[in-house]
Design an enzyme around this catalytic site. Structure first.
Site, PDB file in Angstrom:
ATOM      1  N   ASP A  99      16.927  14.554 -21.540  1.00 34.76           N
ATOM      2  CA  ASP A  99      16.717  13.345 -22.351  1.00 34.76           C
ATOM      3  C   ASP A  99      17.395  13.538 -23.709  1.00 34.76           C
ATOM      4  O   ASP A  99      17.889  14.616 -24.012  1.00 34.76           O
ATOM      5  CB  ASP A  99      15.196  13.067 -22.510  1.00 34.76           C
ATOM      6  CG  ASP A  99      14.466  14.172 -23.281  1.00 34.76           C
ATOM      7  OD1 ASP A  99      13.510  14.757 -22.742  1.00 34.76           O
ATOM      8  OD2 ASP A  99      14.875  14.471 -24.423  1.00 34.76           O
ATOM      9  N   HIS A 114      21.309  22.037 -19.217  1.00 27.30           N
ATOM     10  CA  HIS A 114      21.222  21.448 -17.876  1.00 27.30           C
ATOM     11  C   HIS A 114      21.809  20.047 -17.829  1.00 27.30           C
ATOM     12  O   HIS A 114      21.512  19.278 -16.914  1.00 27.30           O
ATOM     13  CB  HIS A 114      19.767  21.458 -17.396  1.00 27.30           C
ATOM     14  CG  HIS A 114      19.267  22.842 -17.111  1.00 27.30           C
ATOM     15  ND1 HIS A 114      17.934  23.159 -17.068  1.00 27.30           N
ATOM     16  CD2 HIS A 114      19.934  23.997 -16.865  1.00 27.30           C
ATOM     17  CE1 HIS A 114      17.803  24.455 -16.795  1.00 27.30           C
ATOM     18  NE2 HIS A 114      19.010  24.983 -16.684  1.00 27.30           N
TER      19      HIS A 114
HETATM   20  C1  BV8 Z   1      21.675  29.193 -11.408  1.00 32.37           C
HETATM   21  C2  BV8 Z   1      18.136  19.438 -14.692  1.00 32.37           C
HETATM   22  C3  BV8 Z   1      23.416  30.827 -11.133  1.00 32.37           C
HETATM   23  C4  BV8 Z   1      17.816  18.554 -13.528  1.00 32.37           C
HETATM   24  C5  BV8 Z   1      17.066  21.503 -14.013  1.00 32.37           C
HETATM   25  C6  BV8 Z   1      14.660  32.578  -6.584  1.00 32.37           C
HETATM   26  C7  BV8 Z   1      14.238  33.348  -7.661  1.00 32.37           C
HETATM   27  C8  BV8 Z   1      14.766  33.172  -8.936  1.00 32.37           C
HETATM   28  C9  BV8 Z   1      15.765  32.201  -9.163  1.00 32.37           C
HETATM   29  C10 BV8 Z   1      16.179  31.447  -8.097  1.00 32.37           C
HETATM   30  C11 BV8 Z   1      15.629  31.618  -6.821  1.00 32.37           C
HETATM   31  N1  BV8 Z   1      16.227  30.721  -6.003  1.00 32.37           N
HETATM   32  C12 BV8 Z   1      17.115  30.005  -6.710  1.00 32.37           C
HETATM   33  C13 BV8 Z   1      17.106  30.441  -7.981  1.00 32.37           C
HETATM   34  C14 BV8 Z   1      17.916  29.959  -9.085  1.00 32.37           C
HETATM   35  C15 BV8 Z   1      17.346  28.621  -9.575  1.00 32.37           C
HETATM   36  C16 BV8 Z   1      15.888  28.760  -9.935  1.00 32.37           C
HETATM   37  O1  BV8 Z   1      15.543  29.341 -10.963  1.00 32.37           O
HETATM   38  N2  BV8 Z   1      15.017  28.186  -9.046  1.00 32.37           N
HETATM   39  C17 BV8 Z   1      13.585  28.231  -9.281  1.00 32.37           C
HETATM   40  C18 BV8 Z   1      12.956  26.980  -8.655  1.00 32.37           C
HETATM   41  C19 BV8 Z   1      13.026  29.497  -8.643  1.00 32.37           C
HETATM   42  N3  BV8 Z   1      18.118  28.302 -10.763  1.00 32.37           N
HETATM   43  C20 BV8 Z   1      19.277  27.604 -10.637  1.00 32.37           C
HETATM   44  O2  BV8 Z   1      19.699  27.163  -9.591  1.00 32.37           O
HETATM   45  C21 BV8 Z   1      20.074  27.451 -11.922  1.00 32.37           C
HETATM   46  N4  BV8 Z   1      21.420  27.924 -11.696  1.00 32.37           N
HETATM   47  O3  BV8 Z   1      20.815  30.031 -11.212  1.00 32.37           O
HETATM   48  O4  BV8 Z   1      23.047  29.455 -11.321  1.00 32.37           O
HETATM   49  C22 BV8 Z   1      23.636  31.435 -12.477  1.00 32.37           C
HETATM   50  C23 BV8 Z   1      22.655  32.240 -13.042  1.00 32.37           C
HETATM   51  C24 BV8 Z   1      22.880  32.808 -14.299  1.00 32.37           C
HETATM   52  C25 BV8 Z   1      24.071  32.564 -14.974  1.00 32.37           C
HETATM   53  C26 BV8 Z   1      25.020  31.734 -14.388  1.00 32.37           C
HETATM   54  C27 BV8 Z   1      24.806  31.168 -13.137  1.00 32.37           C
HETATM   55  C28 BV8 Z   1      20.158  26.010 -12.354  1.00 32.37           C
HETATM   56  C29 BV8 Z   1      18.762  25.467 -12.584  1.00 32.37           C
HETATM   57  C30 BV8 Z   1      18.880  24.105 -13.284  1.00 32.37           C
HETATM   58  C31 BV8 Z   1      18.196  23.025 -12.453  1.00 32.37           C
HETATM   59  N5  BV8 Z   1      18.110  21.801 -13.273  1.00 32.37           N
HETATM   60  N6  BV8 Z   1      17.053  20.421 -14.814  1.00 32.37           N
HETATM   61  C32 BV8 Z   1      16.875  17.469 -13.910  1.00 32.37           C
HETATM   62  O5  BV8 Z   1      16.354  17.454 -15.044  1.00 32.37           O
HETATM   63  O6  BV8 Z   1      16.641  16.623 -13.026  1.00 32.37           O
HETATM   64  S1  BV8 Z   1      15.726  22.515 -14.019  1.00 32.37           S
HETATM   65  C33 BV8 Z   1      14.372  21.784 -14.731  1.00 32.37           C
HETATM   66  O7  BV8 Z   1      13.207  22.500 -14.333  1.00 32.37           O
HETATM   67  C34 BV8 Z   1      14.309  21.904 -16.232  1.00 32.37           C
HETATM   68  O8  BV8 Z   1      15.549  21.656 -16.810  1.00 32.37           O
HETATM   69  C35 BV8 Z   1      13.809  23.288 -16.482  1.00 32.37           C
HETATM   70  O9  BV8 Z   1      14.880  24.203 -16.541  1.00 32.37           O
HETATM   71  C36 BV8 Z   1      13.032  23.594 -15.238  1.00 32.37           C
HETATM   72  C37 BV8 Z   1      11.565  23.840 -15.502  1.00 32.37           C
HETATM   73  O10 BV8 Z   1      11.090  22.736 -16.161  1.00 32.37           O
HETATM   74  P1  BV8 Z   1      10.282  22.902 -17.554  1.00 32.37           P
HETATM   75  O11 BV8 Z   1      11.130  22.325 -18.621  1.00 32.37           O
HETATM   76  O12 BV8 Z   1       9.811  24.295 -17.748  1.00 32.37           O
HETATM   77  O13 BV8 Z   1       9.085  21.950 -17.251  1.00 32.37           O
HETATM   78  P2  BV8 Z   1       7.783  22.294 -16.396  1.00 32.37           P
HETATM   79  O14 BV8 Z   1       7.198  21.005 -15.922  1.00 32.37           O
HETATM   80  O15 BV8 Z   1       8.080  23.355 -15.391  1.00 32.37           O
HETATM   81  O16 BV8 Z   1       6.824  22.920 -17.486  1.00 32.37           O
HETATM   82  C38 BV8 Z   1       6.408  22.087 -18.568  1.00 32.37           C
HETATM   83  C39 BV8 Z   1       5.756  22.986 -19.578  1.00 32.37           C
HETATM   84  O17 BV8 Z   1       5.425  22.189 -20.713  1.00 32.37           O
HETATM   85  C40 BV8 Z   1       4.468  23.593 -19.064  1.00 32.37           C
HETATM   86  O18 BV8 Z   1       4.488  24.976 -19.355  1.00 32.37           O
HETATM   87  C41 BV8 Z   1       3.388  22.907 -19.886  1.00 32.37           C
HETATM   88  O19 BV8 Z   1       2.304  23.770 -20.192  1.00 32.37           O
HETATM   89  C42 BV8 Z   1       4.137  22.542 -21.133  1.00 32.37           C
HETATM   90  N7  BV8 Z   1       3.584  21.392 -21.860  1.00 32.37           N
HETATM   91  C43 BV8 Z   1       2.922  20.316 -21.363  1.00 32.37           C
HETATM   92  N8  BV8 Z   1       2.551  19.504 -22.393  1.00 32.37           N
HETATM   93  C44 BV8 Z   1       3.005  20.086 -23.537  1.00 32.37           C
HETATM   94  C45 BV8 Z   1       3.660  21.274 -23.213  1.00 32.37           C
HETATM   95  N9  BV8 Z   1       4.214  22.087 -24.147  1.00 32.37           N
HETATM   96  C46 BV8 Z   1       4.093  21.716 -25.440  1.00 32.37           C
HETATM   97  N10 BV8 Z   1       3.480  20.582 -25.838  1.00 32.37           N
HETATM   98  C47 BV8 Z   1       2.920  19.746 -24.923  1.00 32.37           C
HETATM   99  N11 BV8 Z   1       2.284  18.619 -25.327  1.00 32.37           N
END
Ligand code: BV8
Ligand code: ZN
Length: 235
Positions: A99, A114
């Protein structure tokens, strides 16, 4: 010296996630039970989903773009903008969010690792599309005005490489403090930045209402909403 413990020469690396936009009404990934209108984000945010059903993926991002346009930046976005005002180029803001609330909250320099809801690109000639008019009329799947190929969201999907990783690592290498706000620490490489900071002996701080998955990697955790905690760092 604010609660952040920043001295005159300290350099701050900030990473934000969906949580910083939660109080602006934008759904987080896991807060919504990991479902977006019934879809798991890993299902619609992948190159495979785009190949299988580009119209579905385009509609998914058009819905999120509309939500983002209807949302307002909150006190947490504004606090980070004020911190940037005070710190100048000693502050580097990297967000996982697609956003534009950091920019609309006043931050001048934002790295969207991202990608962004407000940028699309031609799958063939890579032409970029950022003007709002493009989105108003592109309700259905748009095609490139230059070469006629489909236009995709300029978003980093699961399995794709985040943008400008070398720039991010360079800032991690020259910072003294890392502040992480509102991210569950569930997606890499973003969730691994705090481990890199630890290896370099940086001070690591987390802000959010619940502990992230990588909580053990932080020196200090301020449990609370970003809009309550971040403004206190300015005092
Ligand atoms: C890559 C854009 C290689 C899309 C996103 C197995 C093990 C480990 C890793 C992997 C695996 N299998 C695959 C992988 C790699 C994979 C990955 O990590 N998968 C996960 C599911 C295991 N990663 C990738 O594929 C990445 N690429 O690895 O390429 C590489 C590596 C290194 C160097 C070069 C190349 C690409 C990942 C990007 C995907 N795209 N976003 C879209 O937006 O539609 S990811 C998306 O989810 C977000 O961008 C963010 O990165 C991710 C998690 O989201 P969060 O922002 O953390 O949000 P979430 O809901 O999870 O949490 C919210 C938090 O806010 C909570 O903690 C909550 O408590 C808190 N909160 C709530 N209210 C408040 C608050 N905080 C403060 N105030 C509040 N009021
Ligand atoms: Zn093209």
């Amino acid at each position: 010296m604010s609660e952040l413990g920043l001295g005159e020469n300290d350099r701050l690396f900030i990473l934000t996630g969906a949580g910083i936009s939660a109080e602006s009404g934008l759904a987080t990934f896991r807060g919504s039970g990991g479902l977006w209108n019934g879809y798991r984000v890993e299902q619609v945010a992948t190159p495979e989903a785009w190949e299988a059903d580009p119209e579905l993926v385009w509609r998914f991002y058009s819905m999120r773009r509309r939500d983002a346009m209807a949302a307002e930046p909150n006190a947490a976005h504004r606090a980070l903008a004020a911190l940037e005002q005070k710190s100048g180029d000693r502050l580097y803001l990297c967000t996982q969010n697609v956003d534009d609330l950091h920019e609309r909250g006043g931050s001048q320099r934002v790295h969207h690792m991202h990608g962004s809801l407000f940028e699309s690109r031609c799958v063939r000639c890579q032409e970029r599309f950022t003007d709002r008019a493009f989105y108003e009329k592109a309700a259905a799947l748009p095609v490139c005005a230059t070469c006629g190929a489909p236009v995709r969201p300029h978003i980093v999907w699961f399995g794709e490489i985040p943008l400008n990783m070398e720039e991010i690592y360079a800032h991690l290498a020259t910072s003294t403090h890392v502040l992480v706000v509102g991210t569950s620490g569930s997606v890499y490489p973003a969730a691994g930045f705090v481990q890199i900071a630890n290896q370099r002996g940086l001070k690591t701080i987390y802000v959010g209402p619940e502990e992230p998955l990588n909580a053990e990697a932080f020196d200090t955790i301020f449990l609370g909403n970003a809009t309550e905690v971040l403004p206190s760092f300015l005092r």
